[in-house]
Design a protein around this motif. Sequence first.
Motif, PDB file in Angstrom:
ATOM      1  N   HIS A  76       0.842  -1.202   0.000  1.00 37.04           N
ATOM      2  CA  HIS A  76       0.000   0.000   0.000  1.00 37.04           C
ATOM      3  C   HIS A  76       0.875   1.250   0.000  1.00 37.04           C
ATOM      4  N   ASP A  87       7.104   1.722   5.358  1.00 38.92           N
ATOM      5  CA  ASP A  87       5.870   0.974   5.584  1.00 38.92           C
ATOM      6  C   ASP A  87       4.977   1.100   4.346  1.00 38.92           C
ATOM      7  N   GLY A  88       4.785   0.009   3.640  1.00 36.53           N
ATOM      8  CA  GLY A  88       3.957   0.014   2.438  1.00 36.53           C
ATOM      9  C   GLY A  88       4.760   0.310   1.189  1.00 36.53           C
ATOM     10  N   GLU A 121      -4.990   1.067   3.513  1.00 40.84           N
ATOM     11  CA  GLU A 121      -4.588  -0.057   4.366  1.00 40.84           C
ATOM     12  C   GLU A 121      -4.546   0.359   5.824  1.00 40.84           C
ATOM     13  N   GLU A 122      -4.026   1.568   6.082  1.00 38.85           N
ATOM     14  CA  GLU A 122      -3.762   1.970   7.469  1.00 38.85           C
ATOM     15  C   GLU A 122      -5.031   2.161   8.297  1.00 38.85           C
ATOM     16  N   HIS A 354      -1.931  -6.495   8.284  1.00 40.41           N
ATOM     17  CA  HIS A 354      -1.570  -6.249   6.884  1.00 40.41           C
ATOM     18  C   HIS A 354      -2.707  -6.745   5.993  1.00 40.41           C
TER      19      HIS A 354
HETATM   20 ZN   LIG Z   1       2.054  -1.404   6.024  1.00 37.49          ZN
END
Ligand SMILES: [Zn+2]
Length: 407
Positions: A76, A87-88, A121-122, A354
């Motif tokens: 993401h 992250d992502g 996603e978050e 996730h």
């Molecule tokens: Zn992530």
Amino acid sequence: MKLDADRLWSALGEVNRIGATPVGGAERLAWSEPEMQARRWFAGRANDAGLEVSWDAAGNVWGFGGLEPAVVLGSHLDTVPDGGRFDGALGVVGALEVVRQARRESVPGCERLAVVCFSDEEGVRFGLGMAGSRAVAGTLQPAEITAARDSDGVALSDLLEQHGFEAARVPEAHANLSRMACYIELHVEQGIRLERLGAPVGVVTAIVGLSDYHIEVAGEANHAGTTALEDRRDALLPVAQLALAAREVMSSTEGVVATVGEAWVTNGAPNIVPGKAGCILDVRAASAGAIEAAAEAILGAGRAAAGAAGCEFEARLTKRLPPAPMDEEVVAALEAAAADLGSQAPKLVSRAGHDAMSLSPAGVPCGMLFVASQGGISHSPLERSSQRDCVLGAEVLGAAALDLAQR
Ligand SMILES: [Zn+2]
């Protein structure tokens, strides 16, 4: 298959210029202008790699290589507020570089590789979490979308419309589920276990499940100065006991984490014995049985403390995400690929959520490969992983994906 280390690193830099923060992180909240721009960047890169790009009804961006069902790689591009650059983003960039290189070299199986960038996603902005992948899994309810608003009161359905999407049609994204043979995500660990083991990468065996309980304790409000010890029915005491029990259970049970991260005294004041108090208990583990047993022990301690304090105790389960086991065949492919590249990848459980959590229960075989997080820091502008570890992670991802695509 070797990847171009500089190219991968500069792609990561490029996407992180979108929404870059002055402190060296990135902020791309779901459906914000920077996040939309990042998804368009992804679509452009996938197109350049020779993939057939499409946006589904939930805003997930896909790039298919010709053969389906596909071995899908992705992650993401949305972040938490004041987030980091890995992250992502690492999973998205890694997926793009793997598929691009495999197609360039016409490696057998390359047409079966696909990429995806999941939307929201978050879950921080609208409280949905893994919204894009849940739409694909068929578990995102239309009512959740129509009810979702951010802290400024912006309705998700209005935002969707602004960007050319329709809330009512979001469930149509489910059609892409059958195009997935499996899903593999490269991600930073967001913890310190790999670094402590001196391992650059690790293979995830399961993503922990989570249960949240809302606890209300009722005692009796009374004067803090004049109420004698034997007359007190202090509603805060069972809450305090619950927080202590969470730590006690966590320290005595391997693989369980339990936290009281939110607590309150209703109408609290320095001169009132608390009459009403409450908290949220969050329990996570890789098996549903372990979560239940831990929650029972902690809530039991709270209930006993309430009895001793002359209070009433009520606990309500408000959120439950079942643990998501990763697919054995995908796990084995990732382990073999890491070993081939000279790295003994330890197996570990993911303690953060996730997209595989929504896809795995829907029947998609899932796997995740973690790259060591420096200092274990994540959801912070200080989030870092070394270029060497990131490139190794992407190469392991590529080898495992091609292995699976050739079967
Ligand atoms: Zn992530």
